[in-house]
Design a protein around this motif. Structure first.
Motif, PDB file in Angstrom:
ATOM      1  N   GLY A 189      21.034 -28.980 -11.804  1.00  0.00           N
ATOM      2  CA  GLY A 189      22.562 -28.752 -11.210  1.00  0.00           C
ATOM      3  C   GLY A 189      23.367 -27.992 -11.843  1.00  0.00           C
ATOM      4  O   GLY A 189      24.231 -27.338 -11.093  1.00  0.00           O
ATOM      5  N   VAL A 190      23.704 -28.128 -13.171  1.00  0.00           N
ATOM      6  CA  VAL A 190      24.613 -27.328 -13.677  1.00  0.00           C
ATOM      7  C   VAL A 190      23.903 -25.798 -13.821  1.00  0.00           C
ATOM      8  O   VAL A 190      24.902 -25.004 -13.460  1.00  0.00           O
ATOM      9  N   ALA A 191      22.801 -25.719 -13.946  1.00  0.00           N
ATOM     10  CA  ALA A 191      22.189 -24.275 -13.881  1.00  0.00           C
ATOM     11  C   ALA A 191      22.330 -23.697 -12.502  1.00  0.00           C
ATOM     12  O   ALA A 191      23.011 -22.500 -12.272  1.00  0.00           O
ATOM     13  N   LEU A 192      22.599 -24.704 -11.332  1.00  0.00           N
ATOM     14  CA  LEU A 192      22.736 -24.059  -9.925  1.00  0.00           C
ATOM     15  C   LEU A 192      24.107 -23.489  -9.893  1.00  0.00           C
ATOM     16  O   LEU A 192      24.375 -22.769  -9.083  1.00  0.00           O
ATOM     17  N   SER A 193      24.997 -24.543 -10.212  1.00  0.00           N
ATOM     18  CA  SER A 193      26.339 -24.295 -10.297  1.00  0.00           C
ATOM     19  C   SER A 193      26.714 -23.010 -11.117  1.00  0.00           C
ATOM     20  O   SER A 193      27.655 -22.129 -10.607  1.00  0.00           O
ATOM     21  N   ALA A 194      26.342 -22.846 -12.273  1.00  0.00           N
ATOM     22  CA  ALA A 194      26.557 -21.496 -13.159  1.00  0.00           C
ATOM     23  C   ALA A 194      25.844 -20.433 -12.552  1.00  0.00           C
ATOM     24  O   ALA A 194      26.780 -19.367 -12.486  1.00  0.00           O
ATOM     25  N   ARG A 195      24.976 -20.492 -11.830  1.00  0.00           N
ATOM     26  CA  ARG A 195      24.439 -19.199 -11.038  1.00  0.00           C
ATOM     27  C   ARG A 195      25.098 -18.998  -9.800  1.00  0.00           C
ATOM     28  O   ARG A 195      25.398 -17.574  -9.367  1.00  0.00           O
ATOM     29  N   THR A 196      25.898 -20.114  -9.070  1.00  0.00           N
ATOM     30  CA  THR A 196      26.629 -19.786  -8.062  1.00  0.00           C
ATOM     31  C   THR A 196      27.852 -19.376  -8.154  1.00  0.00           C
ATOM     32  O   THR A 196      28.574 -18.407  -7.614  1.00  0.00           O
ATOM     33  N   ARG A 197      28.664 -19.904  -9.283  1.00  0.00           N
ATOM     34  CA  ARG A 197      30.003 -19.766  -9.603  1.00  0.00           C
ATOM     35  C   ARG A 197      30.436 -18.525 -10.659  1.00  0.00           C
ATOM     36  O   ARG A 197      31.462 -18.374 -10.865  1.00  0.00           O
ATOM     37  N   GLY A 198      29.521 -18.171 -11.180  1.00  0.00           N
ATOM     38  CA  GLY A 198      29.440 -17.072 -12.241  1.00  0.00           C
ATOM     39  C   GLY A 198      30.666 -17.300 -13.459  1.00  0.00           C
ATOM     40  O   GLY A 198      30.233 -18.409 -14.196  1.00  0.00           O
ATOM     41  N   THR A 199      31.368 -16.631 -13.408  1.00  0.00           N
ATOM     42  CA  THR A 199      32.217 -16.958 -14.750  1.00  0.00           C
ATOM     43  C   THR A 199      33.409 -17.996 -14.345  1.00  0.00           C
ATOM     44  O   THR A 199      34.309 -18.261 -15.352  1.00  0.00           O
ATOM     45  N   ALA A 200      33.518 -18.701 -13.432  1.00  0.00           N
ATOM     46  CA  ALA A 200      34.534 -19.555 -13.261  1.00  0.00           C
ATOM     47  C   ALA A 200      34.215 -21.131 -13.769  1.00  0.00           C
ATOM     48  O   ALA A 200      33.526 -22.011 -13.256  1.00  0.00           O
ATOM     49  N   THR A 201      34.396 -21.015 -15.066  1.00  0.00           N
ATOM     50  CA  THR A 201      33.961 -22.033 -15.981  1.00  0.00           C
ATOM     51  C   THR A 201      34.377 -23.531 -15.564  1.00  0.00           C
ATOM     52  O   THR A 201      33.903 -24.442 -15.538  1.00  0.00           O
ATOM     53  N   GLU A 202      35.796 -23.531 -15.074  1.00  0.00           N
ATOM     54  CA  GLU A 202      36.291 -24.796 -14.775  1.00  0.00           C
ATOM     55  C   GLU A 202      35.925 -25.464 -13.519  1.00  0.00           C
ATOM     56  O   GLU A 202      35.620 -26.535 -13.500  1.00  0.00           O
ATOM     57  N   ALA A 203      35.263 -24.472 -12.606  1.00  0.00           N
ATOM     58  CA  ALA A 203      34.659 -24.895 -11.359  1.00  0.00           C
ATOM     59  C   ALA A 203      33.227 -25.643 -11.730  1.00  0.00           C
ATOM     60  O   ALA A 203      32.852 -26.526 -11.345  1.00  0.00           O
ATOM     61  N   ILE A 204      32.733 -24.829 -12.629  1.00  0.00           N
ATOM     62  CA  ILE A 204      31.319 -25.252 -13.209  1.00  0.00           C
ATOM     63  C   ILE A 204      31.172 -26.718 -13.702  1.00  0.00           C
ATOM     64  O   ILE A 204      30.755 -27.633 -13.465  1.00  0.00           O
ATOM     65  N   ARG A 205      32.312 -26.701 -14.867  1.00  0.00           N
ATOM     66  CA  ARG A 205      32.639 -28.040 -15.282  1.00  0.00           C
ATOM     67  C   ARG A 205      33.140 -29.144 -14.083  1.00  0.00           C
ATOM     68  O   ARG A 205      32.594 -30.266 -14.481  1.00  0.00           O
ATOM     69  N   ALA A 206      33.777 -28.826 -13.258  1.00  0.00           N
ATOM     70  CA  ALA A 206      33.995 -29.841 -12.337  1.00  0.00           C
ATOM     71  C   ALA A 206      32.855 -30.267 -11.343  1.00  0.00           C
ATOM     72  O   ALA A 206      32.552 -31.360 -11.287  1.00  0.00           O
ATOM     73  N   ASP A 207      31.826 -29.276 -11.100  1.00  0.00           N
ATOM     74  CA  ASP A 207      30.661 -29.545 -10.606  1.00  0.00           C
ATOM     75  C   ASP A 207      29.597 -30.584 -11.413  1.00  0.00           C
ATOM     76  O   ASP A 207      29.023 -31.488 -10.823  1.00  0.00           O
ATOM     77  N   ALA A 208      29.707 -30.231 -12.666  1.00  0.00           N
ATOM     78  CA  ALA A 208      28.961 -31.165 -13.627  1.00  0.00           C
ATOM     79  C   ALA A 208      29.561 -32.616 -13.584  1.00  0.00           C
ATOM     80  O   ALA A 208      28.796 -33.313 -13.856  1.00  0.00           O
ATOM     81  N   GLU A 209      30.969 -32.756 -13.777  1.00  0.00           N
ATOM     82  CA  GLU A 209      31.365 -34.174 -13.679  1.00  0.00           C
ATOM     83  C   GLU A 209      31.034 -34.789 -12.238  1.00  0.00           C
ATOM     84  O   GLU A 209      30.717 -36.076 -12.460  1.00  0.00           O
ATOM     85  N   ARG A 210      31.011 -34.158 -11.249  1.00  0.00           N
ATOM     86  CA  ARG A 210      30.531 -34.706 -10.073  1.00  0.00           C
ATOM     87  C   ARG A 210      29.195 -35.128 -10.006  1.00  0.00           C
ATOM     88  O   ARG A 210      28.666 -36.184  -9.508  1.00  0.00           O
ATOM     89  N   LEU A 211      28.534 -34.262 -10.719  1.00  0.00           N
ATOM     90  CA  LEU A 211      26.917 -34.641 -10.791  1.00  0.00           C
ATOM     91  C   LEU A 211      26.775 -35.652 -11.675  1.00  0.00           C
ATOM     92  O   LEU A 211      25.822 -36.558 -11.450  1.00  0.00           O
ATOM     93  N   ALA A 212      27.506 -35.849 -12.751  1.00  0.00           N
ATOM     94  CA  ALA A 212      27.272 -36.836 -13.937  1.00  0.00           C
ATOM     95  C   ALA A 212      27.651 -38.206 -13.344  1.00  0.00           C
ATOM     96  O   ALA A 212      27.178 -39.240 -13.811  1.00  0.00           O
ATOM     97  N   THR A 213      28.798 -38.277 -12.408  1.00  0.00           N
ATOM     98  CA  THR A 213      28.863 -39.581 -11.872  1.00  0.00           C
ATOM     99  C   THR A 213      28.372 -39.678 -10.595  1.00  0.00           C
ATOM    100  O   THR A 213      28.783 -40.813  -9.911  1.00  0.00           O
ATOM    101  N   ALA A 214      27.512 -39.228 -10.006  1.00  0.00           N
ATOM    102  CA  ALA A 214      26.879 -39.600  -8.803  1.00  0.00           C
ATOM    103  C   ALA A 214      26.266 -40.979  -8.709  1.00  0.00           C
ATOM    104  O   ALA A 214      26.056 -41.563  -7.752  1.00  0.00           O
ATOM    105  N   ARG A 215      25.595 -41.157  -9.993  1.00  0.00           N
ATOM    106  CA  ARG A 215      25.167 -42.592 -10.041  1.00  0.00           C
ATOM    107  C   ARG A 215      25.132 -43.075 -11.237  1.00  0.00           C
ATOM    108  O   ARG A 215      25.150 -42.564 -12.281  1.00  0.00           O
ATOM    109  N   PRO A 216      26.051 -44.142 -11.551  1.00  0.00           N
ATOM    110  CA  PRO A 216      26.685 -44.480 -12.807  1.00  0.00           C
ATOM    111  C   PRO A 216      25.964 -45.158 -13.754  1.00  0.00           C
ATOM    112  O   PRO A 216      26.112 -45.225 -14.741  1.00  0.00           O
ATOM    113  N   THR A 217      24.966 -45.692 -13.367  1.00  0.00           N
ATOM    114  CA  THR A 217      23.903 -46.447 -14.294  1.00  0.00           C
ATOM    115  C   THR A 217      22.839 -46.049 -15.049  1.00  0.00           C
ATOM    116  O   THR A 217      23.006 -46.148 -16.233  1.00  0.00           O
ATOM    117  N   ALA A 218      22.372 -44.725 -14.745  1.00  0.00           N
ATOM    118  CA  ALA A 218      21.463 -44.062 -15.416  1.00  0.00           C
ATOM    119  C   ALA A 218      22.128 -43.287 -16.141  1.00  0.00           C
ATOM    120  O   ALA A 218      22.773 -42.302 -16.040  1.00  0.00           O
TER     121      ALA A 218
END
Length: 331
Positions: free
Chosen positions: A60-89
């Motif tokens: 998912g992070v790779a997908l975001s990085a390829r889509t958003r290019g150099t928009a680092t903060e947007a990639i990090r925001a996507d990463a946080e949404r991914l990380a919290t999609a399911r809290p227990t695992a």
């Protein structure tokens, strides 16, 4: 098994997953081209299982990085949404953070790291399950073995191979499995829909049973060992796994049956001293009140529907990773 080797993979410009919501009726692949699509697939359990979620987080992070290019903060925001999609695992955030660490090298570096993690997942789980299979042969004198498992821990729960069901694959290849008792696993029946499907595909003799029948099977002497996976392991060895695992461990302890947990070391969360701090995801009430869209409970029925429970280390014979038996911090 099926049309592809891996449960989750990268193909050109998309993440490809086996849609686990469609099984066993249909073996279907989904192409996920956006982070939102991936998060939706994670939350509805089209992709699930701790190791597979680690891979999903990284891809998912790779997908975001390829889509958003150099928009680092947007990639990090996507990463946080991914990380919290399911809290227990634990593996989901682990996969996200490991891929994110490659971001300074650019999108190609992130994708390369994620793809390396896919290969690593199969290798690590083969090793962990081999260790556990050897341990079972030491602990259990009866041959061939009669195993009890809970939820789904095969290749569908990983990139390939699996954890607790990986133990079954090793033992079956050696002619050491008489049968597997597979709990149906409430609330989404991953045991009935997925584990039974994998066992049938592999030609392993099995019987499906209601979760509530597991204790009776243990009491009747039908089980030599219980073997399960994990979604998060605390530093002391407490284990969060699919709801019903705790009750199974209690019954196994009562009847003197070894209870083995198999997981990659990425599932261990050393920031948590014990299982009391593990966040337990709660699922929608309709997963209990409805079956295949049909109501099976009175309208408005209140529901307690935790997706996981925590089994204290005292009830666990061994937690096994690719490094061998996990001792944990029991002090």
């Amino acid at each position: 098994m099926g049309g592809v080797t891996r449960t989750i993979d990268w193909d050109t410009d998309a993440i490809v997953i086996v849609d686990q919501c469609a099984l066993p009726a249909e073996y279907r692949l989904l192409r996920l081209r956006t982070v939102d699509e991936l998060i939706g697939a994670i939350q509805r359990l089209a992709v699930r299982g701790a190791p597979a979620l680690g891979a999903a987080g990284a891809l998912g992070v790779a997908l975001s990085a390829r889509t958003r290019g150099t928009a680092t903060e947007a990639i990090r925001a996507d990463a946080e949404r991914l990380a919290t999609a399911r809290p227990t695992a634990a593996n989901l955030r682990w996969g996200v953070e490991r891929a994110l660490a490659a971001l300074p090298g650019g999108a190609d570096a992130v994708l390369a790291e994620a793809q390396a993690m896919l290969t690593e997942d199969e290798r690590v789980n083969r090793i962990a399950s081999r260790h556990a299979a050897d341990l079972l042969l030491e602990l259990c004198a009866r041959r061939p073995l009669r195993l009890l498992t809970h939820c789904n821990t095969g290749r569908l729960a990983a990139v390939d191979w699996g954890t607790a069901l990986g133990v079954v694959w090793h033992l079956h290849a050696a002619g050491q499995v008489e049968y597997v008792l597979a709990d149906e696993t409430r609330p989404l029946l991953q045991g009935a829909r997925l584990t039974a499907w994998e066992l049938a595909e592999a030609g392993v003799p099995y019987r499906l049973l209601p979760d509530s029948a597991a204790a009776a099977a243990l009491a009747r002497g039908l089980v030599d060992c219980a073997v399960v996976g994990a979604d998060r392991i605390a530093a002391n060895g407490d284990v969060a796994n699919k709801i019903g695992t705790y009750g199974l461990a209690l019954a196994a302890a009562r009847h003197g049956v070894p209870f083995i947990v198999v997981a990659p070391s990425s599932t261990v969360d050393t920031t948590l001293a014990d299982g009391s701090a593990i966040v337990i995801e709660e699922r929608a009430a309709t997963e209990i009140t409805h079956v295949a869209g049909t109501a099976v409970a009175p309208e408005g029925a209140a529901v307690f529907n935790p997706a996981f429970d925590v089994t204290p280390v005292e009830l666990i014979t061994a937690v096994v990773t690719e490094h061998g038996v996990f001792a944990g911090n029991r002090g």
